[in-house]
Motif scaffolding. Structure first.
Motif, PDB file in Angstrom:
ATOM      1  N   MET A  16       3.839   8.785   9.404  1.00 41.98           N
ATOM      2  CA  MET A  16       3.399   7.971   8.261  1.00 41.98           C
ATOM      3  C   MET A  16       3.988   6.688   8.672  1.00 41.98           C
ATOM      4  N   THR A  28       1.248   3.232   4.248  1.00 45.52           N
ATOM      5  CA  THR A  28       0.524   4.724   3.821  1.00 45.52           C
ATOM      6  C   THR A  28       1.473   5.446   2.802  1.00 45.52           C
ATOM      7  N   ASP A  37      -5.951  11.507   8.644  1.00 45.51           N
ATOM      8  CA  ASP A  37      -4.943  11.432   7.534  1.00 45.51           C
ATOM      9  C   ASP A  37      -5.011  12.900   6.843  1.00 45.51           C
ATOM     10  N   GLN A  50       1.122   3.612  -0.380  1.00 45.94           N
ATOM     11  CA  GLN A  50      -0.261   3.929  -0.993  1.00 45.94           C
ATOM     12  C   GLN A  50      -0.066   5.305  -1.799  1.00 45.94           C
ATOM     13  N   TRP A  78      -7.214   6.862   9.433  1.00 42.07           N
ATOM     14  CA  TRP A  78      -7.476   7.366   7.965  1.00 42.07           C
ATOM     15  C   TRP A  78      -8.228   8.429   8.058  1.00 42.07           C
TER      16      TRP A  78
END
Lengths: 294, 452
Positions: free
Chosen positions: B277, B281, A129, B284, A126
């Motif tokens: 990915m 994700t 990302d 989302q 995250w």
């Protein structure tokens, strides 16, 4: 010794031998037997029918992706051996002194290793990302927008990003072992050297370093064995991608076993990988003996 | 004290070892199957079902309760998640002959075939055809196909139906109506061709809106879109001929398919980081309005409802790149159950599966889990978006329908290779050459003559 005593002695070691045989020796020979077979892991295993000699091994030696994965694990290991252990040693040296709140630092530095690897992987995924990531957000806020990238999808940065997190996650182990090693060095040696006018660098070079050699060797062996087998972080952060850029041996073994249903080939990968780690460990032990003698 | 210590060693240690050994040896023994105790079953049959569907756990438990109250038969649903772990558990159970009465097989068709060939899966053809095919007739044909092995299949499986679909699924393109409108596009007229899609993306880019989000870190999702376009550009027969080794991957049509991904990357049609990915994700990103398009399966309706109940979206087939052949989408049975051939409760298990796929139970499952029911007569009460998914069930295809499957290493290399095209590391031609070399190697390993 009476025969009864001998029998008694053997009786006592029997449980240990049985456990070792069942859980270590038998699986090893089973894996080796499977590595000589072509088997999908579903049909009933028939050694005679599925036996293919050393064909799995010969294919493995020509498997470009496997050796790429091995090199990539080597790259992560190199970073761990240098940066991770340098950081661990520096922090251990700092905490070895009588500083205020030393115990708090020790706890803090030891926190990453006790965190779940999958959680660490997901949190860092995250952070890295490209869409939501904190790292890109910070870079933009401090005026470094030109550095913004999709860290884990960029082949130039993905492996290093994973390696950095592996080091962050693992330096605590080295820290604890280094700290324990430093605390076994008699303080008098430092005092005597100081009386003789030794500088801090000379103290480190001539007192700390030689006495810490066995600890360095131990930490290096643990680092190499632990890092070469890195797996969960990769799985949770990149799944081996982009392309094959973050594949490591264990992800390849998993791909052969689960993805391709090639149990035999996966076992041959496991055997070769184990042999490589064994050779590295032996080399380090020899090196350790040599350095101790020197 | 010393005497006591000696007694302890001489008596208790061998006892301890004996207990350990007997527990260990009994633990290593195989059971014929779980719940197969005939005496116990004669009194009160208990059906054990292993599954991996954590999102459907509560609904399945409720249905088990209803079944027990209606038929007096207890059904134990045992959840083993995540799916990777479940798949391993089923394989291990097969080796130790401890599979439950009902289980699901996760994996490729060849894995399914291995289970059938090893004698773990009940042939349901006769049951399906009973009473003029009453059971078979109420299920979606495409969903049955997933569990069917046809005449002359490459897996040497006796032709027949070996599984029961409990829901169906297909994977399509989704678009965010609000984002399309904000970019000046008509949400009632989403792109139908690849060129229209490129144009739409240019407009979206002007408004800083990302294009397609997909879980392409999981290579099967790339494989899915690549197959869609392969079917569209060269047709099913040529795709199957490639799998059989008759047509090489270096064929211009395949290069055209790989070229589409290069075009998507060059035109900036893909969301950032798409190559690593995970689907969660991507979901989302789409649910939060950060991407205008998504490639996702019908299960996403439930996911998006949880993430953003106000999400305003529609479902379309992936925009076609050619007029030569119809666009195909992946789909079929979402989840299927198999009956353990070695189970003492096989007949009872079949009765339960017939009940589970009945219209009322399927309506309940669809309502609770927002998945498409496998029973074609249960579509009345499903949400509009889900019915859009259902409308395109005729376009559904899937590797497991084809009777032939690609070598797993080639499939993996295809997915990884397309990732490399997207990050600009490989050209479509390079990928085609690599795939063909791999294919030739695998064919040689299997003793089949290579194409090139």
């Amino acid at each position: 010794m009476k025969a009864r005593d001998i029998f008694k002695n053997y009786l006592f070691i029997l449980p240990a031998v049985a456990i070792f045989s069942v859980f270590y020796i038998y699986p090893f020979f089973k894996v080796f037997a499977l590595s000589l077979c072509q088997w999908d892991g579903i049909a009933q295993f028939d050694f005679a029918k599925s036996f293919i000699w050393f064909r799995n091994f010969s294919e493995l030696f020509r498997d470009r992706i496997w050796w790429q994965a091995m090199l990539q694990a080597g790259y992560i290991t190199l970073i761990a051996l240098t940066f991770q252990n340098a950081l661990a040693l520096t922090l251990a040296l700092a905490c070895d002194r009588d500083i205020k709140g030393g115990n708090i630092y020790r706890v803090i530095f030891y926190l990453p290793p006790v965190l779940s690897e999958i959680v660490v992987g997901l949190v860092w995924r995250w952070i890295y990302d490209g869409n939501y990531g904190l790292l890109n957000y910070w870079l933009q806020n401090i005026g470094l927008s030109r550095l913004v990238t999709d860290w884990l999808s960029n082949p130039n940065t993905a492996l290093t990003c994973v390696a950095i997190i592996h080091c962050w996650k693992g330096f605590g182990w080295g820290f604890i072992i280094f700290l324990a090693g430093l605390q076994t060095i008699p303080r008098q040696l430092y005092e005597v050297a100081r009386v003789d006018g030794a500088s801090s660098w000379q103290l480190f070079k001539n007192v700390t370093m030689p006495l810490m050699v066995p600890v360095f060797i131990l930490v290096s062996i643990l680092t190499i064995l632990g890092t070469m087998q890195v797996f969960v972080l990769i799985l949770s952060m990149t799944n081996g991608g982009p392309g094959y850029h973050t594949e490591v041996p264990v992800t390849r073994i998993l791909a052969s076993m689960v993805g391709s249903s090639r149990f035999g080939y996966a076992c041959s990968q496991g055997i070769v990988f184990g042999a490589i780690l064994l050779v590295i460990s032996f080399m380090q032990i020899r090196l350790s003996k040599y350095m101790r003698q020197a | 004290m010393k005497c006591l210590d000696r007694k302890f060693r001489l008596f208790f240690m061998p006892c301890f070892f004996g207990v350990f050994l007997s527990v260990f040896i009994s633990g290593c023994g195989s059971r014929d199957n779980i719940g197969a105790n005939p005496r116990e079953n004669a009194v009160k049959p208990v059906i054990t079902v292993w599954h991996w569907m954590s999102d459907r756990e509560n609904a399945l438990l409720e249905l088990a309760k209803r079944y027990e109250s209606e038929k007096g038969v207890r059904v134990n649903f045992e959840l083993y998640a995540p799916s990777d772990m479940y798949a391993q558990k089923v394989r291990a159970a097969a080796q130790t002959n401890t599979l439950p009465d009902i289980f699901g097989i996760l994996g490729e068709k060849r894995d399914f075939a291995s289970f059938v060939n090893a004698g773990y899966v009940y042939d349901l053809t006769e049951e399906m055809d009973k009473d003029g095919g009453a059971w078979k007739g109420q299920l979606f044909e495409k969903a049955i196909s997933v569990n069917e092995f046809g005449e002359g299949n490459d897996f040497n499986v006796k032709p027949g139906i070996y599984g029961v679909p409990i829901d169906v699924t297909n994977i399509q393109m989704l678009y965010n109506r609000d984002l399309l409108r904000s970019a000046g596009l008509d949400p009632e007229n989403p792109p139908k061709t690849f060129l229209e899609w490129i144009e739409a993306n240019r407009k979206l880019k002007e408004k800083n809106i990302q294009g397609l989000a997909g879980g392409w870190g999981e290579t099967w999702m790339i494989d899915c879109l690549a197959s869609n376009y392969a079917f569209n550009i060269m047709g099913k027969d040529k795709v199957l001929d490639t799998i059989r080794g008759v047509v090489p991957y270096t064929d211009p049509d395949w290069i055209k398919v790989f070229g589409l991904f290069k075009q998507m990357a060059d035109e900036g049609m893909l969301a950032g980081g798409v190559v690593t990915m995970v689907n969660k994700t991507a979901e989302q990103l789409f649910a939060n309005g950060k991407a205008a398009f998504a490639l996702n399966g019908s299960w996403c309706v439930n996911v998006y409802r949880g993430m953003n109940p106000d999400l305003n979206y529609g479902v379309i087939l992936p925009p076609k790149a050619s007029d030569s052949y119809p666009m195909a989408i992946w789909g079929g049975a979402g989840s299927s159950f198999m009956v353990n051939k070695r189970s003492g409760n096989a007949d009872e298990a079949i009765r339960f599966l017939k009940w589970l796929t009945g219209a009322q139970q399927q309506i309940y499952l669809a309502k609770e889990t927002q998945n498409l029911p496998s029973n074609r007569y249960s579509l009345k009460e499903i949400p509009m978006v889900l019915s859009q998914f259902a409308d395109d069930m005729d376009n559904v295809t899937r590797p497991s329908f084809w009777g032939a499957s690609e070598f797993p290493v080639v499939t993996e290399a295809l997915g990884k290779g397309i990732q490399s095209i997207i990050i600009g590391e490989k050209s479509p031609e390079q990928l085609a050459d690599e795939l063909q070399a791999l294919k030739d190697r695998e064919m040689a390993r299997k003793g089949r003559s290579p194409v090139t």
